[in-house]
Design a protein around this motif. Structure first.
Motif, PDB file in Angstrom:
ATOM      1  N   GLN A 442      -7.486 -29.220 -26.655  1.00 44.74           N
ATOM      2  CA  GLN A 442      -8.289 -30.413 -26.843  1.00 44.74           C
ATOM      3  C   GLN A 442      -9.699 -30.179 -26.303  1.00 44.74           C
ATOM      4  O   GLN A 442      -9.892 -29.992 -25.097  1.00 44.74           O
ATOM      5  N   LYS A 443     -10.692 -30.172 -27.188  1.00 50.57           N
ATOM      6  CA  LYS A 443     -12.063 -29.936 -26.764  1.00 50.57           C
ATOM      7  C   LYS A 443     -12.572 -31.048 -25.857  1.00 50.57           C
ATOM      8  O   LYS A 443     -13.367 -30.806 -24.943  1.00 50.57           O
ATOM      9  N   ARG A 444     -12.096 -32.259 -26.107  1.00 51.32           N
ATOM     10  CA  ARG A 444     -12.520 -33.369 -25.251  1.00 51.32           C
ATOM     11  C   ARG A 444     -12.036 -33.154 -23.819  1.00 51.32           C
ATOM     12  O   ARG A 444     -12.790 -33.367 -22.857  1.00 51.32           O
ATOM     13  N   VAL A 445     -10.777 -32.704 -23.677  1.00 53.50           N
ATOM     14  CA  VAL A 445     -10.213 -32.496 -22.347  1.00 53.50           C
ATOM     15  C   VAL A 445     -10.890 -31.326 -21.649  1.00 53.50           C
ATOM     16  O   VAL A 445     -11.275 -31.411 -20.475  1.00 53.50           O
ATOM     17  N   THR A 446     -11.050 -30.220 -22.365  1.00 56.25           N
ATOM     18  CA  THR A 446     -11.691 -29.051 -21.748  1.00 56.25           C
ATOM     19  C   THR A 446     -13.153 -29.340 -21.392  1.00 56.25           C
ATOM     20  O   THR A 446     -13.675 -28.809 -20.410  1.00 56.25           O
ATOM     21  N   PHE A 447     -13.818 -30.174 -22.211  1.00 53.12           N
ATOM     22  CA  PHE A 447     -15.203 -30.538 -21.900  1.00 53.12           C
ATOM     23  C   PHE A 447     -15.287 -31.279 -20.575  1.00 53.12           C
ATOM     24  O   PHE A 447     -16.117 -30.973 -19.710  1.00 53.12           O
ATOM     25  N   HIS A 448     -14.422 -32.272 -20.389  1.00 50.60           N
ATOM     26  CA  HIS A 448     -14.451 -33.036 -19.147  1.00 50.60           C
ATOM     27  C   HIS A 448     -13.990 -32.200 -17.966  1.00 50.60           C
ATOM     28  O   HIS A 448     -14.484 -32.368 -16.841  1.00 50.60           O
ATOM     29  N   LEU A 449     -13.042 -31.284 -18.190  1.00 54.02           N
ATOM     30  CA  LEU A 449     -12.636 -30.399 -17.103  1.00 54.02           C
ATOM     31  C   LEU A 449     -13.775 -29.484 -16.685  1.00 54.02           C
ATOM     32  O   LEU A 449     -14.028 -29.282 -15.489  1.00 54.02           O
ATOM     33  N   ARG A 450     -14.481 -28.916 -17.676  1.00 49.77           N
ATOM     34  CA  ARG A 450     -15.599 -28.032 -17.372  1.00 49.77           C
ATOM     35  C   ARG A 450     -16.732 -28.807 -16.698  1.00 49.77           C
ATOM     36  O   ARG A 450     -17.374 -28.312 -15.775  1.00 49.77           O
ATOM     37  N   LYS A 451     -16.938 -30.013 -17.171  1.00 52.20           N
ATOM     38  CA  LYS A 451     -17.984 -30.848 -16.565  1.00 52.20           C
ATOM     39  C   LYS A 451     -17.640 -31.176 -15.120  1.00 52.20           C
ATOM     40  O   LYS A 451     -18.490 -31.091 -14.223  1.00 52.20           O
ATOM     41  N   THR A 452     -16.380 -31.540 -14.864  1.00 51.71           N
ATOM     42  CA  THR A 452     -15.968 -31.860 -13.499  1.00 51.71           C
ATOM     43  C   THR A 452     -16.033 -30.634 -12.597  1.00 51.71           C
ATOM     44  O   THR A 452     -16.466 -30.704 -11.445  1.00 51.71           O
ATOM     45  N   CYS A 453     -15.648 -29.488 -13.151  1.00 49.75           N
ATOM     46  CA  CYS A 453     -15.635 -28.258 -12.363  1.00 49.75           C
ATOM     47  C   CYS A 453     -17.044 -27.791 -12.057  1.00 49.75           C
ATOM     48  O   CYS A 453     -17.339 -27.364 -10.941  1.00 49.75           O
ATOM     49  N   CYS A 454     -17.950 -27.853 -13.032  1.00 51.46           N
ATOM     50  CA  CYS A 454     -19.262 -27.254 -12.875  1.00 51.46           C
ATOM     51  C   CYS A 454     -20.279 -28.206 -12.272  1.00 51.46           C
ATOM     52  O   CYS A 454     -21.100 -27.805 -11.450  1.00 51.46           O
ATOM     53  N   TYR A 455     -20.261 -29.466 -12.721  1.00 44.05           N
ATOM     54  CA  TYR A 455     -21.332 -30.382 -12.368  1.00 44.05           C
ATOM     55  C   TYR A 455     -20.979 -31.273 -11.192  1.00 44.05           C
ATOM     56  O   TYR A 455     -21.704 -31.319 -10.206  1.00 44.05           O
ATOM     57  N   ASP A 456     -19.852 -31.945 -11.305  1.00 44.14           N
ATOM     58  CA  ASP A 456     -19.512 -32.922 -10.274  1.00 44.14           C
ATOM     59  C   ASP A 456     -19.284 -32.246  -8.925  1.00 44.14           C
ATOM     60  O   ASP A 456     -19.626 -32.791  -7.884  1.00 44.14           O
ATOM     61  N   ASN A 457     -18.670 -31.055  -8.955  1.00 48.24           N
ATOM     62  CA  ASN A 457     -18.399 -30.339  -7.711  1.00 48.24           C
ATOM     63  C   ASN A 457     -19.446 -29.274  -7.402  1.00 48.24           C
ATOM     64  O   ASN A 457     -19.296 -28.516  -6.447  1.00 48.24           O
ATOM     65  N   CYS A 458     -20.506 -29.178  -8.261  1.00 47.51           N
ATOM     66  CA  CYS A 458     -21.600 -28.239  -8.029  1.00 47.51           C
ATOM     67  C   CYS A 458     -21.113 -26.803  -7.944  1.00 47.51           C
ATOM     68  O   CYS A 458     -21.611 -25.999  -7.153  1.00 47.51           O
ATOM     69  N   ILE A 459     -20.057 -26.465  -8.693  1.00 46.95           N
ATOM     70  CA  ILE A 459     -19.563 -25.095  -8.721  1.00 46.95           C
ATOM     71  C   ILE A 459     -20.194 -24.431  -9.932  1.00 46.95           C
ATOM     72  O   ILE A 459     -19.630 -24.400 -11.022  1.00 46.95           O
ATOM     73  N   CYS A 460     -21.416 -23.944  -9.773  1.00 46.17           N
ATOM     74  CA  CYS A 460     -22.177 -23.438 -10.902  1.00 46.17           C
ATOM     75  C   CYS A 460     -21.765 -22.036 -11.300  1.00 46.17           C
ATOM     76  O   CYS A 460     -22.215 -21.534 -12.331  1.00 46.17           O
ATOM     77  N   THR A 461     -20.936 -21.365 -10.486  1.00 44.01           N
ATOM     78  CA  THR A 461     -20.537 -19.998 -10.833  1.00 44.01           C
ATOM     79  C   THR A 461     -19.625 -19.968 -12.048  1.00 44.01           C
ATOM     80  O   THR A 461     -19.554 -18.950 -12.736  1.00 44.01           O
ATOM     81  N   CYS A 462     -18.898 -21.044 -12.320  1.00 42.50           N
ATOM     82  CA  CYS A 462     -18.005 -21.046 -13.475  1.00 42.50           C
ATOM     83  C   CYS A 462     -18.704 -21.570 -14.726  1.00 42.50           C
ATOM     84  O   CYS A 462     -18.098 -21.668 -15.774  1.00 42.50           O
ATOM     85  N   CYS A 463     -19.967 -21.977 -14.630  1.00 43.50           N
ATOM     86  CA  CYS A 463     -20.707 -22.438 -15.796  1.00 43.50           C
ATOM     87  C   CYS A 463     -21.289 -21.249 -16.536  1.00 43.50           C
ATOM     88  O   CYS A 463     -21.669 -20.247 -15.932  1.00 43.50           O
ATOM     89  N   ARG A 464     -21.380 -21.396 -17.803  1.00 41.35           N
ATOM     90  CA  ARG A 464     -22.002 -20.342 -18.596  1.00 41.35           C
ATOM     91  C   ARG A 464     -23.513 -20.409 -18.479  1.00 41.35           C
ATOM     92  O   ARG A 464     -24.079 -21.476 -18.285  1.00 41.35           O
ATOM     93  N   PRO A 465     -24.216 -19.259 -18.597  1.00 44.85           N
ATOM     94  CA  PRO A 465     -25.685 -19.283 -18.496  1.00 44.85           C
ATOM     95  C   PRO A 465     -26.268 -20.154 -19.600  1.00 44.85           C
ATOM     96  O   PRO A 465     -25.831 -20.131 -20.749  1.00 44.85           O
ATOM     97  N   GLY A 466     -27.274 -20.903 -19.234  1.00 44.72           N
ATOM     98  CA  GLY A 466     -27.959 -21.711 -20.226  1.00 44.72           C
ATOM     99  C   GLY A 466     -27.413 -23.108 -20.362  1.00 44.72           C
ATOM    100  O   GLY A 466     -27.955 -23.893 -21.136  1.00 44.72           O
ATOM    101  N   GLU A 467     -26.304 -23.446 -19.624  1.00 46.41           N
ATOM    102  CA  GLU A 467     -25.785 -24.806 -19.713  1.00 46.41           C
ATOM    103  C   GLU A 467     -26.720 -25.744 -18.963  1.00 46.41           C
ATOM    104  O   GLU A 467     -27.388 -25.369 -17.999  1.00 46.41           O
ATOM    105  N   PRO A 468     -26.745 -27.002 -19.350  1.00 48.77           N
ATOM    106  CA  PRO A 468     -27.661 -27.938 -18.706  1.00 48.77           C
ATOM    107  C   PRO A 468     -27.301 -28.195 -17.263  1.00 48.77           C
ATOM    108  O   PRO A 468     -26.149 -28.073 -16.879  1.00 48.77           O
TER     109      PRO A 468
END
Length: 489
Positions: A442-468
């Motif tokens: 589910q792209k909706r679920v993975t999107f919110h998981l990635r958003k929570t992992c990368c943005y809300d918790n400020c864990i930028c190491t798991c974000c891909r380069p160039g993401e907002p």
């Protein structure tokens, strides 16, 4: 003359007093020897361990045969009475034994009520060595070797005896024994699968279902009505897997604990199918409705569906337990590889649990066909229709996976180890497929998981380069969410 009459009168009085005293003495009663019989007096046991009336089998009723220490029939036979029912093994394992010509087990009932179980290994059995009870007290030989006898004694209350009818029509002696220690054989394939592989598979399935429930519970964007239903289904399957895991361990169990485990297992499965039925009804109703705008909140709808699901589940569970206790069936003992050799919920109770599941499968199939036909006639999809279409696709996939797993679970009632192994594999596939359907695909679920992992918790190491960055993502979150909805599978 007078003295002689006095002496005779005194003698007569003495005899009368002695006779009355002897009549007043308590003569000890002869207490019978109580021999436990597994089934009722006019029943015998078939190959599956199920009680059948003697009229259905064409054999005579079972009578105990007592053997002396010398291996010969005891003469005279002791005075006995039969008591009905299986032994109550509180902290022990209940095990079934068939004793007949050519088997590796031999059961001997002694005149004092003690039951002795002789065992032989496979090598001595293939060598064709026979042993009588008297000979086995000392030793028996095979292939020129002298072996120590192997036997176990069971006192009254630790066993029950009965006559059994094998598949080929031969008669056998059947016994249920309270084994003090679990019979572990790490070289036995059935033991390894039932005691090692199957529990590990249950634990793995619990982890998968727990992951689904956690994802849909902790993410606020997924806590809509469909998300809450998915969470409820996952919790029901977790409880069912836990109850089934309890049934695989029989060392410290009794009839009551296995009955409770069976009731929890079947009730949880029934609740899971009621929840998937609620999900199908929700999607079907809103696609059929002319007004797709939701007037009531998801929380209120979830309360309504919860009342429907738990009310029906509790009612059917009470009826099933009532049928089990008030209309006990003869076929209440399971002897399969997948299930413990215990008296569990009878066929009347199982029917009350599983017939509604079959009805729900038919209703869900109608929801599937009717909603699919409605979707095929829609020309364009708005946001609400797109979300409902996404929910419908997930409903169909989850419904198919649960139905197939349920069918394979019912096949385990057939006495075949192969079907039990297939059910174990299907159980793992069900957990993996539901995890993939509800989370990974589910792209909706993975999107919110990635958003929570990368943005809300400020864990930028798991974000891909160039993401907002979090700031730019907050401004464009809604637009990104709409674009994700349009790419739903």
């Amino acid at each position: 003359m007078t003295s002689l009459l006095n002496m005779l009168l005194l003698l007569w009085l003495t005899l009368a007093v002695n006779c009355n005293a002897m009549n007043d003495l308590d003569i000890p009663e002869r207490h019978p020897l109580l021999i436990p019989k597994c089934c009722s007096k006019e029943e015998v046991i078939n190959q599956l361990g199920l009680c059948m009336h003697v009229n259905e089998t064409g054999v005579t009723m079972w009578k105990p045969k007592f053997i002396g220490e010398d291996g010969k029939e005891a003469q005279p036979q002791p005075y006995y009475e039969l008591t009905m029912g299986s032994p109550e093994c509180e902290q022990q394992q209940l095990w079934s034994i068939f004793s007949h010509a050519g088997s590796s087990d031999r059961l001997v009932l002694f005149p004092n009520g003690k039951l002795r179980h002789y065992t032989r290994d496979r090598e001595s059995l293939e060598a064709g060595s026979e042993f009588s009870p008297g000979k086995s007290l000392e030793s028996f030989e095979h292939n020129g070797l002298q072996d120590e006898p192997r036997f176990y004694d069971y006192m009254q209350g630790q066993y029950c005896l009965d006559k059994a009818i094998l598949e080929d029509g031969r008669e056998s002696i059947y016994s249920q024994l309270c084994i003090p220690k679990p019979m572990t054989d790490w070289t036995n394939t059935e033991f390894l699968i039932s005691r090692v592989v199957d529990p590990l598979c249950h634990v793995f399935c619990i982890i998968c279902f727990l992951s689904i429930a956690i994802v849909y519970f902790i993410l606020p964007q997924l806590r809509d009505l469909v998300g809450n239903i998915i969470t409820s289904i996952s919790i029901c399957l977790i409880v069912a897997q836990t109850a089934d895991l309890v049934r695989t361990f029989t060392e410290f169990s009794s009839h009551v604990s296995f009955l409770v485990a069976d009731a929890i297992l079947y009730t949880s499965l029934l609740a899971a199918f009621f929840w998937i039925n609620s999900m199908g009804y929700y999607v079907h109703r809103h696609f059929k409705s002319s007004n797709v705008f939701l007037r009531s909140t998801d929380g209120r709808k979830y309360c309504y569906y919860s009342c429907y699901v738990w009310g029906c589940t509790a009612t059917l569970g009470i009826i099933a337990l009532f049928a089990h206790f008030m209309f006990p069936s003869k076929e209440t003992t399971t002897t399969l590889v997948c299930s413990a050799n215990q008296r569990n919920v009878g066929w009347m109770g199982i029917a009350v649990f599983f017939v509604p599941v079959a009805v729900l499968v038919i209703i869900n199939f109608y929801f599937w066909r009717s909603t699919a036909h409605t979707i095929s006639r829609i020309q364009s999809f708005g946001r609400i229709h797109s979300k409902l279409k996404y929910s419908f696709q997930m409903f169909v996939k989850v419904f198919l996976v649960m139905t197939i797993a349920w069918l394979f679970f019912m096949l385990t009632w057939i006495p075949s180890p192969l079907l039990c192994y297939i059910n174990i594999s299907t159980n793992i596939l069900q957990a993996l497929l539901l995890l993939y359907i509800c989370v990974l695909s589910q792209k909706r679920v993975t999107f919110h998981l990635r958003k929570t992992c990368c943005y809300d918790n400020c864990i930028c190491t798991c974000c891909r380069p160039g993401e907002p960055t979090p700031e730019t993502c907050e401004w464009g979150e809604e637009m990104h969410y709409i674009d994700t909805l349009d790419n739903f599978n």
